[in-house]
Design a protein around this motif. Structure first.
Motif, short mmCIF file in Angstrom:
data_model
loop_
_atom_site.label_atom_id
_atom_site.label_comp_id
_atom_site.label_asym_id
_atom_site.label_seq_id
_atom_site.Cartn_x
_atom_site.Cartn_y
_atom_site.Cartn_z
N THR A 15 0.84 -1.19 0.00
CA THR A 15 0.00 0.00 0.00
C THR A 15 0.88 1.24 0.00
N PHE A 16 0.63 2.13 -0.95
CA PHE A 16 1.34 3.39 -1.05
C PHE A 16 0.40 4.51 -0.63
N LYS A 17 0.93 5.46 0.10
CA LYS A 17 0.16 6.65 0.44
C LYS A 17 0.68 7.80 -0.42
N ILE A 18 -0.19 8.35 -1.23
CA ILE A 18 0.17 9.47 -2.08
C ILE A 18 -0.56 10.70 -1.55
N PRO A 19 0.18 11.78 -1.27
CA PRO A 19 -0.49 13.00 -0.80
C PRO A 19 -1.54 13.47 -1.81
N ASP A 20 -2.60 14.06 -1.31
CA ASP A 20 -3.71 14.48 -2.17
C ASP A 20 -3.28 15.48 -3.23
N ASP A 21 -2.41 16.43 -2.87
CA ASP A 21 -1.99 17.41 -3.87
C ASP A 21 -1.18 16.77 -4.99
N THR A 22 -0.35 15.79 -4.66
CA THR A 22 0.41 15.07 -5.68
C THR A 22 -0.53 14.27 -6.58
N PHE A 23 -1.52 13.64 -5.97
CA PHE A 23 -2.48 12.87 -6.76
C PHE A 23 -3.27 13.78 -7.70
N GLU A 24 -3.60 14.98 -7.23
CA GLU A 24 -4.31 15.93 -8.09
C GLU A 24 -3.44 16.37 -9.26
N LYS A 25 -2.13 16.58 -9.01
CA LYS A 25 -1.21 16.96 -10.09
C LYS A 25 -1.11 15.84 -11.12
N ILE A 26 -1.04 14.61 -10.65
CA ILE A 26 -1.00 13.46 -11.56
C ILE A 26 -2.28 13.42 -12.39
N GLY A 27 -3.41 13.65 -11.74
CA GLY A 27 -4.69 13.66 -12.47
C GLY A 27 -4.74 14.75 -13.52
N GLU A 28 -4.24 15.95 -13.19
CA GLU A 28 -4.21 17.05 -14.16
C GLU A 28 -3.34 16.72 -15.36
N LEU A 29 -2.14 16.15 -15.09
CA LEU A 29 -1.25 15.77 -16.19
C LEU A 29 -1.88 14.69 -17.06
N CYS A 30 -2.58 13.76 -16.43
CA CYS A 30 -3.23 12.69 -17.20
C CYS A 30 -4.32 13.26 -18.10
N ASP A 31 -5.09 14.20 -17.58
CA ASP A 31 -6.13 14.83 -18.39
C ASP A 31 -5.51 15.60 -19.56
N ARG A 32 -4.41 16.29 -19.30
CA ARG A 32 -3.77 17.10 -20.33
C ARG A 32 -3.21 16.24 -21.46
N GLY A 34 -3.92 12.86 -21.99
CA GLY A 34 -4.79 11.78 -22.43
C GLY A 34 -4.45 10.40 -21.86
N PHE A 35 -3.91 10.35 -20.67
CA PHE A 35 -3.63 9.08 -19.99
C PHE A 35 -4.72 8.81 -18.96
N ARG A 36 -4.87 7.55 -18.63
CA ARG A 36 -5.69 7.22 -17.47
C ARG A 36 -4.79 7.34 -16.24
N VAL A 37 -5.38 7.65 -15.10
CA VAL A 37 -4.62 7.83 -13.85
C VAL A 37 -3.90 6.53 -13.48
N GLU A 38 -4.58 5.39 -13.65
CA GLU A 38 -3.97 4.10 -13.31
C GLU A 38 -2.72 3.84 -14.15
N ILE A 41 0.18 6.13 -12.87
CA ILE A 41 0.74 5.64 -11.61
C ILE A 41 1.57 4.39 -11.86
N ARG A 42 1.11 3.54 -12.75
CA ARG A 42 1.87 2.32 -13.07
C ARG A 42 3.21 2.69 -13.70
N ILE A 43 3.22 3.66 -14.61
CA ILE A 43 4.47 4.10 -15.24
C ILE A 43 5.40 4.70 -14.19
N ILE A 44 4.85 5.51 -13.31
CA ILE A 44 5.67 6.13 -12.26
C ILE A 44 6.30 5.07 -11.37
#
Length: 139
Positions: A15-32, A34-38, A41-44
């Motif tokens: 189990t990994f704990k990712i801070p909420d702000d980091t997760f939001e940044k990942i989500g924004e980059l994914c939207d920009r 065209g990646f899925r969040v999963e 995270i797998r690539i990271i």
């Protein structure tokens, strides 16, 4: 956000704990891009894109090692102070139990002598409560 990664074989996971702000940044980059969040995270996780500078990790690990060694020293110092106290309290507890046993015998003898002499009974409930405490007996 918590992410649980499970292996293909077996039941254990990590189990990994990712801070909420980091997760939001990942989500924004994914939207920009065209990646899925999963997928992101797998690539990271698989390719180690968490830190670009390897020296930053080495410096962090070295600082953590120093902190751990300092905490170990403090732990040994506290253990050195705590051990004699633990030893003394054990013997004080044994002495208290011995005194409680002697006091219990004296109370019983006092009750018996008062009964023989025809004297009025006394209330020893407080003392008996303390005896139970020191002998670790419950009511």
């Amino acid at each position: 956000m918590k992410i649980k990664v499970r292996p293909k074989k077996g039941r254990r996971g990590i189990t990994f704990k990712i801070p909420d702000d980091t997760f939001e940044k990942i989500g924004e980059l994914c939207d920009r891009y065209g990646f899925r969040v999963e997928e992101a995270i797998r690539i990271i996780l698989l390719h180690g894109y968490l830190e670009d500078d390897p020296r930053a990790n080495e410096e962090t690990f070295e600082r953590l090692r120093e902190e751990i060694s300092q905490l170990k020293k403090e732990l040994y110092e506290l253990e050195g102070k705590w051990s004699p106290l633990k030893f003394k309290t054990y013997y004080i507890a044994i002495d208290n139990q011995n005194l409680a046993i002697q006091l219990s015998g004296m109370i019983a003898e006092n009750k018996r002598l008062r009964e023989r002499l025809g004297l009025p009974k006394r209330d020893y409930s407080e003392v008996e409560e303390k005896i139970r405490y020191y002998l670790n007996f419950e009511k």
